[in-house]
Design a protein around this motif. Structure first.
Motif, PDB file in Angstrom:
ATOM      1  N   LEU A 115       0.748  -1.175   0.142  1.00 31.15           N
ATOM      2  CA  LEU A 115       0.204   0.425   0.251  1.00 31.15           C
ATOM      3  C   LEU A 115       1.147   1.058  -0.175  1.00 31.15           C
ATOM      4  O   LEU A 115      -0.196   2.642  -0.240  1.00 31.15           O
ATOM      5  CB  LEU A 115      -1.041   0.067   0.903  1.00 31.15           C
ATOM      6  CG  LEU A 115      -2.376  -0.928   1.144  1.00 31.15           C
ATOM      7  CD1 LEU A 115      -2.892  -0.838   2.057  1.00 31.15           C
ATOM      8  CD2 LEU A 115      -3.161  -0.269   0.184  1.00 31.15           C
ATOM      9  N   ARG A 116       1.451   1.430   0.502  1.00 31.84           N
ATOM     10  CA  ARG A 116       2.985   2.532   0.871  1.00 31.84           C
ATOM     11  C   ARG A 116       3.551   2.753  -0.397  1.00 31.84           C
ATOM     12  O   ARG A 116       3.764   3.892  -0.586  1.00 31.84           O
ATOM     13  CB  ARG A 116       3.775   1.989   1.528  1.00 31.84           C
ATOM     14  CG  ARG A 116       3.084   2.464   3.214  1.00 31.84           C
ATOM     15  CD  ARG A 116       3.573   2.489   4.772  1.00 31.84           C
ATOM     16  NE  ARG A 116       3.705   2.039   5.909  1.00 31.84           N
ATOM     17  CZ  ARG A 116       4.251   1.524   6.511  1.00 31.84           C
ATOM     18  NH1 ARG A 116       5.121   1.293   7.180  1.00 31.84           N
ATOM     19  NH2 ARG A 116       3.280   2.113   7.843  1.00 31.84           N
ATOM     20  N   LEU A 117       3.639   1.531  -1.120  1.00 30.06           N
ATOM     21  CA  LEU A 117       4.773   1.143  -2.123  1.00 30.06           C
ATOM     22  C   LEU A 117       4.060   2.248  -3.514  1.00 30.06           C
ATOM     23  O   LEU A 117       4.268   3.049  -4.476  1.00 30.06           O
ATOM     24  CB  LEU A 117       4.991   0.354  -2.788  1.00 30.06           C
ATOM     25  CG  LEU A 117       5.446  -0.039  -4.066  1.00 30.06           C
ATOM     26  CD1 LEU A 117       6.703   0.934  -4.197  1.00 30.06           C
ATOM     27  CD2 LEU A 117       6.052  -1.332  -4.813  1.00 30.06           C
ATOM     28  N   LEU A 118       2.424   1.604  -3.117  1.00 31.13           N
ATOM     29  CA  LEU A 118       1.438   2.380  -4.064  1.00 31.13           C
ATOM     30  C   LEU A 118       1.149   3.381  -4.044  1.00 31.13           C
ATOM     31  O   LEU A 118       0.735   4.283  -5.154  1.00 31.13           O
ATOM     32  CB  LEU A 118       0.182   1.390  -3.701  1.00 31.13           C
ATOM     33  CG  LEU A 118      -0.622   1.710  -4.939  1.00 31.13           C
ATOM     34  CD1 LEU A 118      -0.539   2.113  -6.401  1.00 31.13           C
ATOM     35  CD2 LEU A 118      -1.978   1.323  -5.467  1.00 31.13           C
ATOM     36  N   GLY A 119       0.759   3.603  -2.685  1.00 27.70           N
ATOM     37  CA  GLY A 119       0.824   5.932  -2.165  1.00 27.70           C
ATOM     38  C   GLY A 119       1.268   6.158  -2.861  1.00 27.70           C
ATOM     39  O   GLY A 119       1.261   7.254  -3.823  1.00 27.70           O
ATOM     40  N   TYR A 120       3.208   5.753  -2.630  1.00 31.58           N
ATOM     41  CA  TYR A 120       4.341   7.069  -2.917  1.00 31.58           C
ATOM     42  C   TYR A 120       4.155   6.474  -4.305  1.00 31.58           C
ATOM     43  O   TYR A 120       4.739   8.623  -4.528  1.00 31.58           O
ATOM     44  CB  TYR A 120       5.735   6.774  -2.263  1.00 31.58           C
ATOM     45  CG  TYR A 120       5.813   6.553  -0.843  1.00 31.58           C
ATOM     46  CD1 TYR A 120       4.728   6.442  -0.106  1.00 31.58           C
ATOM     47  CD2 TYR A 120       6.864   7.021  -0.773  1.00 31.58           C
ATOM     48  CE1 TYR A 120       4.624   6.697   0.909  1.00 31.58           C
ATOM     49  CE2 TYR A 120       7.314   6.861   0.744  1.00 31.58           C
ATOM     50  CZ  TYR A 120       6.223   7.165   1.901  1.00 31.58           C
ATOM     51  OH  TYR A 120       6.534   7.208   3.221  1.00 31.58           O
ATOM     52  N   THR A 121       4.116   6.059  -4.858  1.00 32.41           N
ATOM     53  CA  THR A 121       4.183   5.870  -6.614  1.00 32.41           C
ATOM     54  C   THR A 121       2.913   7.026  -6.940  1.00 32.41           C
ATOM     55  O   THR A 121       3.500   7.359  -8.459  1.00 32.41           O
ATOM     56  CB  THR A 121       4.275   4.063  -7.246  1.00 32.41           C
ATOM     57  OG1 THR A 121       5.060   3.063  -6.192  1.00 32.41           O
ATOM     58  CG2 THR A 121       4.321   4.864  -8.809  1.00 32.41           C
ATOM     59  N   LEU A 122       2.250   7.082  -6.865  1.00 33.12           N
ATOM     60  CA  LEU A 122       0.688   7.221  -7.603  1.00 33.12           C
ATOM     61  C   LEU A 122       1.442   9.271  -7.290  1.00 33.12           C
ATOM     62  O   LEU A 122       1.033  10.170  -7.470  1.00 33.12           O
ATOM     63  CB  LEU A 122      -0.441   7.386  -6.268  1.00 33.12           C
ATOM     64  CG  LEU A 122      -0.508   6.086  -7.439  1.00 33.12           C
ATOM     65  CD1 LEU A 122      -2.084   5.358  -6.460  1.00 33.12           C
ATOM     66  CD2 LEU A 122      -0.902   6.129  -8.975  1.00 33.12           C
ATOM     67  N   GLY A 123       2.122   9.686  -5.848  1.00 35.87           N
ATOM     68  CA  GLY A 123       2.145  10.576  -5.431  1.00 35.87           C
ATOM     69  C   GLY A 123       3.853  11.044  -6.017  1.00 35.87           C
ATOM     70  O   GLY A 123       4.044  11.931  -5.380  1.00 35.87           O
ATOM     71  N   GLY A 124       4.513  10.467  -6.475  1.00 29.76           N
ATOM     72  CA  GLY A 124       5.175  11.159  -7.709  1.00 29.76           C
ATOM     73  C   GLY A 124       6.471  11.040  -6.088  1.00 29.76           C
ATOM     74  O   GLY A 124       8.306  11.039  -6.663  1.00 29.76           O
ATOM     75  N   ASP A 125       6.956   9.783  -5.808  1.00 28.72           N
ATOM     76  CA  ASP A 125       8.201   9.721  -5.089  1.00 28.72           C
ATOM     77  C   ASP A 125       8.448   8.517  -4.784  1.00 28.72           C
ATOM     78  O   ASP A 125       7.928   7.190  -5.087  1.00 28.72           O
ATOM     79  CB  ASP A 125       7.355   9.790  -3.359  1.00 28.72           C
ATOM     80  CG  ASP A 125       8.754   9.916  -2.116  1.00 28.72           C
ATOM     81  OD1 ASP A 125       9.916  10.266  -2.954  1.00 28.72           O
ATOM     82  OD2 ASP A 125       8.683  11.192  -1.936  1.00 28.72           O
ATOM     83  N   ARG A 126       9.432   8.022  -4.135  1.00 28.20           N
ATOM     84  CA  ARG A 126       9.912   6.113  -3.855  1.00 28.20           C
ATOM     85  C   ARG A 126       9.512   5.818  -2.608  1.00 28.20           C
ATOM     86  O   ARG A 126      10.186   6.925  -1.401  1.00 28.20           O
ATOM     87  CB  ARG A 126      11.282   6.542  -4.096  1.00 28.20           C
ATOM     88  CG  ARG A 126      12.142   5.109  -3.863  1.00 28.20           C
ATOM     89  CD  ARG A 126      13.073   4.519  -5.414  1.00 28.20           C
ATOM     90  NE  ARG A 126      13.811   3.612  -5.022  1.00 28.20           N
ATOM     91  CZ  ARG A 126      14.582   3.095  -3.785  1.00 28.20           C
ATOM     92  NH1 ARG A 126      14.951   4.171  -2.512  1.00 28.20           N
ATOM     93  NH2 ARG A 126      15.706   2.237  -3.286  1.00 28.20           N
ATOM     94  N   TYR A 127       9.164   4.949  -2.312  1.00 28.30           N
ATOM     95  CA  TYR A 127       9.243   4.328  -1.163  1.00 28.30           C
ATOM     96  C   TYR A 127      10.012   3.297  -0.703  1.00 28.30           C
ATOM     97  O   TYR A 127      10.618   2.138  -1.163  1.00 28.30           O
ATOM     98  CB  TYR A 127       8.011   3.515  -0.767  1.00 28.30           C
ATOM     99  CG  TYR A 127       7.755   2.901   0.785  1.00 28.30           C
ATOM    100  CD1 TYR A 127       7.200   3.403   1.770  1.00 28.30           C
ATOM    101  CD2 TYR A 127       7.224   1.307   0.285  1.00 28.30           C
ATOM    102  CE1 TYR A 127       8.040   2.647   2.990  1.00 28.30           C
ATOM    103  CE2 TYR A 127       6.966   0.530   1.901  1.00 28.30           C
ATOM    104  CZ  TYR A 127       7.193   2.084   3.364  1.00 28.30           C
ATOM    105  OH  TYR A 127       7.991   0.492   4.365  1.00 28.30           O
TER     106      TYR A 127
END
Length: 301
Positions: A115-127
Motif C-alpha cells: 500500500l505504501r509503495l502504491l501510494g508513494y508511486t502515485l504521489g511521485g515519490d519512492r518508498y
C-alpha cells in the motif's frame, strides 16, 4: 430443482454472528481512531521539530498499517471459531496461535509495504522499507500484542455469550457408586447458565445441529451448545426416538409433522414449531423406515 432451504443457525447461530459483527465494528473503530490520532500527532510533531515531511506521506504511513490489520481481522476471527480455547483444548491450540501470529505479521508487513509503495508511486515519490529483517522484528513486537489481544478478547466475548445462552454437558459419571442414570442413554443434560445449573430432559430435545466444535441442542425454541460431535451425541440417543436426517442434523421423530419430498431424492422436514430442516438423500429412506414405526404424528410422503 427447488433448493433445500437454509436451516436456522447454519454453522453459526444469529447471536454468534451478531457478536462477530460487533467485534469487527469494535476493532474498526479502534484501528480507525488510532490511524487518525497517529496522523494528527505525527503532523504536530513534524511541525514542532521542523521535520520536512508532507501530510500525504504521514497519511499513507499511518493509515496503511491499521487498514491491512482490519482486512486480516475476519480471518483471525474465523480462526478463533475454528480453534476455540477451553480448559481441555488450549494446550493443543496455543501453538497454532503462536504460528498464526507470525503469519499475521508477515501478511501485515507485506500488505502495508504494498500500500505504501502504491501510494508513494502515485504521489511521485519512492518508498524504501529498509532492512526487511529489522522491519519484521520491529513490527512483530507490536503485532504479537495486537494479535493476542484480539484472540483473547474474541474468546472472552464468546465465553460470556455462552454463559448468557447456557452451555449443555452430559451428566458426569460419579467417582464412586452407581450412576444416577445410564451414561450411554442419558435421560437429562446439564445446562449451566450464568452460574446456575439446570437439567434438560432428553425427551425435550427437538433436534440437534452440528455447529463447528459444538452441537446445538434445540429445546423449546432455544439452542444450548454441547461440546461434542454430532456422531458422538447420536450414539448416546435412542435410535427409535432420534434419527439422523442430514450430516448436520439429528431430529426427534415425534417433532416431525411432515416430510416434503424434493427433487434428487432430498426432502424438507416440517417440525412441530414451524421450522423447516433439510433432509439429505443419504438419510431420507432410513428416516422414513424408522418413521414407519413411530407415532402417527409423522406424515410420510
Amino acid at each position: 430443482m427447488e433448493p433445500t432451504p437454509t436451516p436456522p443457525g447454519q454453522q453459526l447461530d444469529a447471536a454468534h454472528r451478531r457478536r462477530r459483527w460487533l467485534m469487527f465494528l469494535f476493532w474498526g473503530v479502534i484501528f480507525g481512531t488510532a490511524a487518525i490520532g497517529n496522523v494528527l500527532t505525527n503532523r504536530i510533531d513534524a511541525d514542532r521539530y521542523h521535520v520536512p515531511v508532507t501530510t500525504w506521506h504521514i497519511v499513507i504511513n499511518e493509515v496503511s498499517s491499521p487498514l491491512v490489520s482490519l482486512l486480516l481481522l475476519p480471518f483471525l476471527l474465523m480462526a478463533c471459531d475454528r480453534w476455540p480455547l477451553h480448559t481441555d483444548t488450549w494446550r493443543r491450540y496455543v501453538p497454532y496461535y503462536v504460528a498464526g501470529s507470525v503469519v499475521w505479521c508477515v501478511l501485515h508487513i507485506a500488505g502495508m509495504d504494498l500500500l505504501r509503495l502504491l501510494g508513494y508511486t502515485l504521489g511521485g515519490d519512492r518508498y524504501d522499507p529498509g532492512n526487511l529483517l529489522l522491519q519484521f522484528v520491529y513490527e512483530y513486537l507490536k503485532d504479537v500484542r495486537t494479535f493476542f489481544f484480539i484472540v483473547t478478547l474474541s474468546h472472552a466475548v464468546e465465553w460470556f455469550g455462552r454463559q448468557m445462552k447456557g452451555e449443555a454437558s452430559l451428566l458426569a459419571e460419579p467417582d464412586e457408586g452407581v450412576p444416577v442414570e445410564p451414561v450411554d442413554r442419558p435421560e437429562r443434560f446439564l445446562v449451566r447458565k450464568l452460574g446456575r445449573d439446570f437439567l434438560v430432559a432428553t425427551a425435550d430435545i427437538e433436534w440437534a445441529q452440528a455447529s463447528g466444535n459444538y452441537v446445538n441442542l434445540r429445546v423449546r425454541g432455544r439452542d444450548y451448545p454441547l461440546r461434542s460431535t454430532l456422531a458422538a451425541l447420536e450414539a448416546k440417543l435412542d435410535p427409535a426416538v432420534f434419527v439422523r436426517a442430514h450430516r448436520s442434523y439429528v431430529v426427534q421423530l415425534a417433532q416431525v409433522t411432515s416430510i416434503e419430498p424434493l427433487d434428487a431424492g432430498e426432502a424438507r422436514l416440517h417440525m412441530a414449531d414451524g421450522t423447516v430442516l433439510p433432509c439429505s438423500r443419504r438419510y431420507r429412506e432410513a428416516l422414513r423406515a424408522v418413521a414407519a414405526g413411530a407415532e402417527p404424528a409423522v406424515v410420510r410422503a
